[in-house]
Design an enzyme around this catalytic site. Sequence first.
Site, PDB file in Angstrom:
ATOM      1  N   GLU A   8      35.865 105.087 -40.463  1.00 31.80           N
ATOM      2  CA  GLU A   8      36.764 103.960 -40.699  1.00 31.80           C
ATOM      3  C   GLU A   8      37.863 103.913 -39.645  1.00 31.80           C
ATOM      4  O   GLU A   8      38.191 102.831 -39.121  1.00 31.80           O
ATOM      5  CB  GLU A   8      37.368 104.059 -42.094  1.00 31.80           C
TER       6      GLU A   8
ATOM      7  N   ASN B  50      27.635  75.817 -42.087  1.00 31.07           N
ATOM      8  CA  ASN B  50      27.754  77.274 -41.985  1.00 31.07           C
ATOM      9  C   ASN B  50      26.349  77.848 -42.027  1.00 31.07           C
ATOM     10  O   ASN B  50      25.524  77.423 -42.824  1.00 31.07           O
ATOM     11  CB  ASN B  50      28.533  77.862 -43.164  1.00 31.07           C
ATOM     12  N   GLY B  51      26.079  78.866 -41.208  1.00 29.45           N
ATOM     13  CA  GLY B  51      24.776  79.522 -41.237  1.00 29.45           C
ATOM     14  C   GLY B  51      24.009  79.328 -39.944  1.00 29.45           C
ATOM     15  O   GLY B  51      24.565  78.963 -38.907  1.00 29.45           O
TER      16      GLY B  51
ATOM     17  N   LYS C 180      35.900  87.278 -40.799  1.00 28.10           N
ATOM     18  CA  LYS C 180      36.268  88.027 -42.000  1.00 28.10           C
ATOM     19  C   LYS C 180      35.049  88.337 -42.858  1.00 28.10           C
ATOM     20  O   LYS C 180      34.908  89.432 -43.386  1.00 28.10           O
ATOM     21  CB  LYS C 180      37.285  87.215 -42.808  1.00 28.10           C
TER      22      LYS C 180
ATOM     23  N   GLU D 291      38.035  97.561 -33.568  1.00 28.49           N
ATOM     24  CA  GLU D 291      38.129  96.165 -33.998  1.00 28.49           C
ATOM     25  C   GLU D 291      39.351  95.458 -33.448  1.00 28.49           C
ATOM     26  O   GLU D 291      39.254  94.312 -32.991  1.00 28.49           O
ATOM     27  CB  GLU D 291      38.187  96.092 -35.530  1.00 28.49           C
TER      28      GLU D 291
ATOM     29  N   TRP E  48      32.650  79.665 -36.152  1.00 32.32           N
ATOM     30  CA  TRP E  48      32.470  80.941 -35.460  1.00 32.32           C
ATOM     31  C   TRP E  48      31.145  80.832 -34.730  1.00 32.32           C
ATOM     32  O   TRP E  48      30.092  80.676 -35.337  1.00 32.32           O
ATOM     33  CB  TRP E  48      32.461  82.092 -36.467  1.00 32.32           C
TER      34      TRP E  48
ATOM     35  N   HIS F  61      27.093 119.428 -31.226  1.00 40.42           N
ATOM     36  CA  HIS F  61      25.722 118.992 -31.004  1.00 40.42           C
ATOM     37  C   HIS F  61      25.641 117.794 -30.067  1.00 40.42           C
ATOM     38  O   HIS F  61      24.636 117.082 -30.050  1.00 40.42           O
ATOM     39  CB  HIS F  61      25.053 118.662 -32.338  1.00 40.42           C
TER      40      HIS F  61
ATOM     41  N   LYS G 165      38.375 100.728 -37.085  1.00 47.07           N
ATOM     42  CA  LYS G 165      39.605  99.948 -37.032  1.00 47.07           C
ATOM     43  C   LYS G 165      40.166  99.907 -35.609  1.00 47.07           C
ATOM     44  O   LYS G 165      40.628  98.866 -35.141  1.00 47.07           O
ATOM     45  CB  LYS G 165      40.649 100.540 -37.983  1.00 47.07           C
TER      46      LYS G 165
ATOM     47  N   ARG H 149      39.080  83.891 -42.203  1.00 47.46           N
ATOM     48  CA  ARG H 149      37.671  84.206 -42.031  1.00 47.46           C
ATOM     49  C   ARG H 149      37.330  84.481 -40.568  1.00 47.46           C
ATOM     50  O   ARG H 149      36.301  85.085 -40.278  1.00 47.46           O
ATOM     51  CB  ARG H 149      36.810  83.036 -42.524  1.00 47.46           C
TER      52      ARG H 149
ATOM     53  N   CYS I 154      32.247  80.823 -40.990  1.00 45.04           N
ATOM     54  CA  CYS I 154      32.792  79.490 -40.803  1.00 45.04           C
ATOM     55  C   CYS I 154      33.343  78.945 -42.114  1.00 45.04           C
ATOM     56  O   CYS I 154      33.038  79.445 -43.187  1.00 45.04           O
ATOM     57  CB  CYS I 154      31.704  78.555 -40.282  1.00 45.04           C
TER      58      CYS I 154
END
Length: 607
Positions: free
Chosen positions: A479, A98-99, A602, A486, A74, A502, A483, A27, A2
């Site tokens: 990665e 925030n938090g 973010k 996301e 958020w 396996h 991506k 963010r 946030c």
Amino acid sequence: MCGIVGVIGARPAAPIILDALRRLEYRGYDSAGIATLVNGHIERRRAEGKLGNLAAALDRMALPGSIGIGHTRWATHGAPTESNAHPHGTALVSLVHNGIIENHAELRAELEAAGQVFSTETDTETVAQLVDLNLQRGMAPIEAAGAALRRLEGAYALAMIFAGHPELIVGAQHGAPLAVGFGDDEMFVGSDAQALAPLTRRIAYLQDGDWTVVDRHGARFFGADGVAVERVIKETRMTGASIGKGNFRHFMEKELHEHPAVIGDTLHQMVSPGSRAVALPELGIDLAKISRISMSACGSAFYAGLVGRWWFEAVARIPADGDVASEFRYRTPPLPAGGLGLLVSQSGETADTLAALRYMRSQGQLVLSILNVAESTMARESDAVLETVAGPEVGVASTKAFTAQLAVLACLALATGRARGAISAEQEAAMTAALLEVPGRAAEVLANEAAIAALAVRVAKARDVLFLGRGNCFPIALEGALKLKEISYIHAEGYAAGEMKHGPIALIDPAVPVIAIAPSGPLFEKCASNLQEAAARGGQVIVFSDAAGAARLRGIAAETVVLPAVDPFVAPILYAIPVQMLAYQVAVLKGTDVDQPRNLAKSVTVE
């Protein structure tokens, strides 16, 4: 993560706050709001969704006043609705947060029993109701806020305003960052310097447990015990220049095209141009005496750390391990005397990584952080910092920050190997030369964007995708999968190629693309064998390799993207670029919100 902004001055506050919130959009958020004092009374405008909706609300009904607070939220507690959007409050107080307030349920029950009436599902409103009750009981605003803060458990950054007090903002920090900006006859609070940079470059950072009383002419700071403390005002290096997309469709596309410059700028601050040898800034850490490296990070930064782990062990010959930061401290690993804690973070504010840092410090480790924000909480709490020179990264999905982190880790591995006598001067020179070639090779990859865009047409049709890699390119498979998940919302998994037999090989059929990161090098033939197994079972084998590798895999690969040949040491840096670009092109084809994918922020400043 946030965003918080607060303003006291002579100018109308709402336009200043809205503009500052726009600088925090990168963010990630799902609602936003602003509160000001109008003739001594608190008024709010809030909106679900993007800041454009809040701007429209302000156009419909202006919000005057020269003191105010704003927030991009958020969602954690409560759905992302207008009613749950910040600021929260009562007729007496309004605040942004925030938090997470961990003891909000107990406090809420106590407050409701005392007659306080709640209107939202959020943990944040608990703080506002607690301050409100203190005010009703006759406490002055500063006293009421301080008493409330002493009751809170969890992580928070807070900024609050009070009815009838047009020159007072109270702010607090515990586990989430807050900064105070000093202007000319006006003052500001914000989540970070980026929000405040166009308004002032004179910034003071709260330390954990601090709270601050801000008026139009300055700020007073107090520790958790309520005793007055001094906090240094610093000149931030951020210029306040607007961050734009230029001629690109999305910030992510722009940031992908900044890979060559970012890698080059990062290397240039760590490589001596004369000797072509690594020359790190002074760290105050004797790399020759480190007994072990314990690395921790989150998301893409963790994958960068996994590449670093490979380099530290293979090149510098030092034991290294890595944990995702959200699990690290709960495993309570015993850390050795003389060990180095290594943290990797773009923002330097990630809650889990910061907690890992503090655990490492409690275990007597020296702490070195690789960061893109030199004015962050992690920077202030580390023994030493190595900076990536990536500049602001607005797209939620990390791109250029990731390759900059890899460049720093490669230089650190070489410096550690030299200090420990694990590599010769000739070997260091050869690997440094390979590093210095990467920016040019990265530009060649970007020039091949059309081939990657064509490949995206095939991948965009898939429901599931497998990414494979070996050695120091296995983390690049992770990665690539991250991506794709996301920003395109396609299910994808990354595996070490040798692990496919396996278990994951059971997933392979003609509808599943198998994307291999397979540069020529010592493990290429092993990877080729794994890809042969996938092709034999009908998998759509897609290969990123150099010309020699592409020729070897002809007949196995359904599609091949040929990349420039590079030394295997630096392959992870180069090969990160096309897998990120593939995810971007797939997301564009699917029409998703590339820069702000759903449910993501973010920087995650709550656990």
